[in-house]
Design an enzyme around this catalytic site. Structure first.
Site, short mmCIF file in Angstrom:
data_model
loop_
_atom_site.label_atom_id
_atom_site.label_comp_id
_atom_site.label_asym_id
_atom_site.label_seq_id
_atom_site.Cartn_x
_atom_site.Cartn_y
_atom_site.Cartn_z
N LYS A 95 38.25 39.60 39.65
CA LYS A 95 37.82 40.60 39.29
C LYS A 95 37.46 40.79 37.82
CE LYS A 95 38.40 42.48 43.53
NZ LYS A 95 37.39 42.48 44.49
N SER A 141 32.51 40.45 46.16
CA SER A 141 32.77 41.46 45.58
C SER A 141 32.58 41.01 44.02
CB SER A 141 34.44 41.87 45.34
OG SER A 141 35.25 40.76 44.85
#
Length: 354
Positions: free
Chosen positions: A265, A215
């Protein structure tokens, strides 16, 4: 019998006391021998290598592999330091004069050195099996248990120091140097306590994490190992920071921030900011967010919404293949473990993330 020159009598040193001093504090044996400049140089070299190793491994711009490789020169210098302290102490002493110390068991400092390696080893050398076995088992057992209970941290260094003191008292000797023993035991205690504290101090300053998914491509690859500064609330987070947090979809709020179900993230918006995703990019408070780390436009629409208090809006750099705030909503700050600041492994990927 040939007379011993007075200058030699006045300069007589115990080589194994010098070795003990250098084992506890590198360079101190040389200083005891009278080679002060040499001892200070060795001490400074050790300190410099230790600082360089810690900087290389933990600093954002340090080279982790280079720091690990430097452990070999540090170990080599430490071994040379032990040999050199013994060698310098013997200089200026004739073979006949030094011969009583050639039989190692006649020098009480030799079993002390063995006890610095492992408590009880010096007693075993003196054939005191009961005391040696007890100290050996006690030292190893408490050192093992201290890995799981920080309250036990001072116990192993105390056992090491006590073992050195007891074996010095038990060893056969014509004369004792009690003042040197006291200083040596303090040095052993302080040095071993400092070394044994490292595994407990470092995790309070640095957390290790393995990147679990794609991701964050291209910034982070799967299996990249990263260092994380824990408790980011001690300094302000900013848009663009890479953070590690417990997955809010899998982790109950009462377990938030624990080192399990971790995600990585990038912070895109802070509390109070309005965030919107349209036209292939992120908009903050009505202005387009410039993100040079992205390789393709965003293919979905989201918002606009305002980030609530004590929350963050986070996205993966691989925007179109990331399960993040655009899927499960705003991230409660309680879930944040810390700010990622460095890829430390593999070697070809080492780089700062700040």
């Amino acid at each position: 019998m040939k007379a011993i020159p007075k200058i030699l009598v006045g300069q007589r040193k115990s080589p194994w006391l010098a070795v003990n001093l250098s084992a506890a504090l590198p360079g101190m044996g040389q200083i005891y021998d009278g080679a002060i400049a040499r001892g200070l140089f060795i001490a400074a070299a050790h300190l410099g290598l230790v600082v360089f190793i810690f900087w290389s491994i933990f600093a954002p711009r340090g080279n982790t592999l280079r720091g690990l490789i430097t452990l070999m020169p540090l170990l080599s210098l430490y071994i040379f330091n032990l040999w050199d302290s013994h060698h310098v102490a013997k200089q200026g002493i004739t073979l006949n004069e030094f011969s009583p110390l050639r039989y190692q068991s006649s020098d009480p400092w030799y079993p002390v050195f063995l006890s610095q390696i492992l408590p009880g080893l010096g007693h075993l050398f003196l054939q005191q099996a009961t005391a040696g076995g007890m100290l050996l088992i006690l030292g190893i057992l408490t050192a093992y248990l201290a890995n799981f209970n920080p309250a036990l941290l001072p116990i192993p260094p105390i056992i090491w120091a006590v073992g050195c003191g007891l074996v010095y008292r038990s060893a056969p000797a014509r004369q004792r140097q009690w003042s040197w023993l006291g200083g040596l035991l303090v040095a052993v205690l302080i040095t071993r306590l400092a070394i044994s504290s490292i595994p407990f101090i470092v995790p309070q300053k640095v957390v290790q994490c393995i990147v679990p998914s794609e991701s964050m491509l291209p910034t982070l690859e799967v299996r990249d190992r990263i260092f994380v500064r824990p408790r980011p609330f001690e300094y302000p987070l900013a848009a663009g920071d890479i953070i590690v947090f417990s997955n809010p979809e899998r982790t109950p709020i009462d377990q938030a921030g624990e080192l399990k179900n971790l995600m990585v993230k990038r912070v895109v918006a802070l509390s109070g900011q309005q965030v919107e995703i349209r036209d292939g990019q992120v908009w903050l408070d009505g202005l387009p967010l410039v993100e040079s780390h992205l390789t393709e436009p965003i293919r979905y629409q989201w918002g606009p919404q305002t980030v609530p208090p004590a929350h963050l809006f986070v996205l993966g750099d691989n925007r179109n293949n990331s399960r993040d705030s655009h899927v499960w909503g705003f991230l409660p700050q309680a879930h944040v473990v810390g700010q990622a600041y460095k890829i430390y492994w593999p070697p070809q990927r080492v780089q700062p993330l700040l």
